[in-house]
Design an enzyme around this catalytic site. Structure first.
Site, mmCIF file in Angstrom:
data_model
loop_
_atom_site.group_PDB
_atom_site.id
_atom_site.type_symbol
_atom_site.label_atom_id
_atom_site.label_comp_id
_atom_site.label_asym_id
_atom_site.label_seq_id
_atom_site.Cartn_x
_atom_site.Cartn_y
_atom_site.Cartn_z
ATOM 1 C CE1 TYR A 1 -34.959 -11.152 10.866
ATOM 2 C CE2 TYR A 1 -35.594 -13.497 10.990
ATOM 3 C CZ TYR A 1 -34.463 -12.421 10.928
ATOM 4 O OH TYR A 1 -33.347 -12.729 10.510
ATOM 5 C CG HIS B 1 -24.928 -13.065 8.262
ATOM 6 N ND1 HIS B 1 -24.630 -13.986 9.104
ATOM 7 C CD2 HIS B 1 -25.706 -12.137 8.888
ATOM 8 C CE1 HIS B 1 -25.340 -13.708 10.519
ATOM 9 N NE2 HIS B 1 -25.906 -12.629 10.028
ATOM 10 C CG HIS C 1 -27.466 -8.292 10.616
ATOM 11 N ND1 HIS C 1 -27.522 -9.549 10.337
ATOM 12 C CD2 HIS C 1 -27.695 -7.363 9.832
ATOM 13 C CE1 HIS C 1 -28.006 -9.669 9.078
ATOM 14 N NE2 HIS C 1 -28.070 -8.314 8.834
ATOM 15 C CB CYS D 1 -24.315 -10.780 12.680
ATOM 16 S SG CYS D 1 -25.736 -11.319 13.800
ATOM 17 C CG ASP E 1 -30.375 -10.212 13.180
ATOM 18 O OD1 ASP E 1 -31.307 -10.231 12.497
ATOM 19 O OD2 ASP E 1 -29.362 -10.850 13.064
ATOM 20 C CG HIS E 2 -32.551 -13.394 14.932
ATOM 21 N ND1 HIS E 2 -31.608 -14.321 14.912
ATOM 22 C CD2 HIS E 2 -32.488 -13.018 13.626
ATOM 23 C CE1 HIS E 2 -31.045 -14.840 13.654
ATOM 24 N NE2 HIS E 2 -31.784 -13.935 12.793
#
Length: 358
Positions: free
Chosen positions: A336, A209, A276, A247, A322-323
């Site tokens: 999340y 990542h 991501h 990501c 993702d976030h």
């Protein structure tokens, strides 16, 4: 139609206010991206815990094929003589995960701190809140940052912020004092040389990542910030099992990173088993940002071009939103929430369907 392996990150029934039953109701979402946060970093993930998680997920009608936050002990990153013991533990973890038919391990090689933000509940104009990073608000004292992250966590664990590991923070910083970027890369190579042959034998792919934010902080080196870093990492061990988690949010925090171009370069080389996909919104020219809803209109990243790059390169790997924001009065783990990530999945799949039918 090419099928994305759409997933949703889940922290387990004891540490997540979202249920597997809720995840199953998100259209076309069959994968759970799991983790075992109750096992200290550096210890072997026990077979019985892995199997229990696998059974729980499959009993709910879902699949568990990706494990995230299988974190690397600091002794490995620092290059201490004790690292071999922790590498052997990691190798055993790979073997145990393989027995449960886990196909991808998402990990990072960030010193001391995993991702970080200066505000975990930044209020947005629409009434939602999201995580934010402002360079000027980054505490000069790492202990103050620790206290800030803990106070804003709503009582949930934060991946990469293990209290027991960070308890002696100054000692940890002292241990990294002589680790510069080149040394950290050297220590990553030592780790990959040991684990990738095991991954090849047991068919488990490593997916590193990016650093988040992708720049040095507190004098600590960062080695996965951009395309050039990725080229260097892939050359450390030439194997499809030495791969990346691209990501879009983390790499996108550096305006110079051309995300579609990175996807078009590394996906055809079969180096990207995991994606991501999230958006961020820059708030000034200095690069400060907050997390945003997934659609292009809500942030600074062109999500259509990102998904088009994946489509054009025939990507059929694992992917997850993702976030996101906390919306509709949800107040769980920062970044999340259920609702905004579920909306993100629907949006990403809508783009994908349009690309397929165009």
């Amino acid at each position: 139609m090419k099928q994305l392996k759409m997933g949703f990150r889940w922290f387990g029934e004891k540490d997540d206010d979202i249920s597997l039953a809720q995840i199953r109701q998100i259209p076309q979402t069959k994968q759970v991206v799991g983790a075992l946060f109750d096992v200290p970093v550096g210890e072997v993930l026990p077979q019985e815990k892995i199997d229990a998680l696998k059974k729980q997920v499959t009993d709910a009608g879902l699949k568990l094929e990706v494990m995230e936050s299988v974190n690397i002990h600091d002794d490995i990153k620092i290059g201490l003589s004790s690292r071999d013991k922790y590498i052997e533990n990691y190798i055993q973890t790979i073997k145990n995960l393989s027995k449960a038919e886990i196909k991808v391990i998402c990990y990072n090689f960030m010193p001391v701190f995993d991702w970080l933000r200066t505000d975990l509940h930044h209020q947005l104009a629409d009434g939602s809140n999201a995580m934010m990073y402002e360079q000027a608000k980054l505490p000069k004292d790492p202990e103050a940052l620790m206290a800030h992250m803990k106070s804003g966590s709503n009582g949930f664990s934060l991946p990469g912020w293990e209290p027991e590991r960070l308890a002696a923070l100054q000692d940890l910083f002292d241990a990294y004092r002589d680790v510069d970027e080149d040394k950290l890369v050297e220590n990553l190579k030592y780790f990959l040389d040991a684990v990738i042959p095991v991954c090849e034998k047991y068919d488990v792919r490593m997916a590193m990542h990016p650093d988040d934010p992708p720049k040095p902080l507190f004098g600590l080196p960062r080695i996965f910030k951009n395309r050039d870093d990725m080229l260097r990492i892939e050359k450390l061990y030439e194997s499809r099992y030495n791969g990346f988690t691209i990501c879009t949010g983390s790499l996108g925090e550096n305006r110079n990173n051309d995300l579609p171009a990175i996807i078009r370069e590394f996906v055809p080389k079969d180096r990207v088993p995991f994606m991501h996909v999230r958006n961020i919104k820059f708030v000034n020219q200095q690069g400060d940002f907050h997390e945003s809803a997934h659609p292009s209109s809500e942030g600074s990243l062109d999500m259509f071009e990102i998904m088009k790059a994946l489509h054009d390169t025939d990507y059929d790997g694992y992917i997850r939103p993702d976030h996101g924001r906390n919306i509709w009065n949800e107040d769980g783990r920062p970044g999340y929430g259920l609702y905004d990530r579920a909306l993100g999945i629907t949006y990403l799949l809508g783009l994908w369907e349009a690309l397929e039918k165009n």
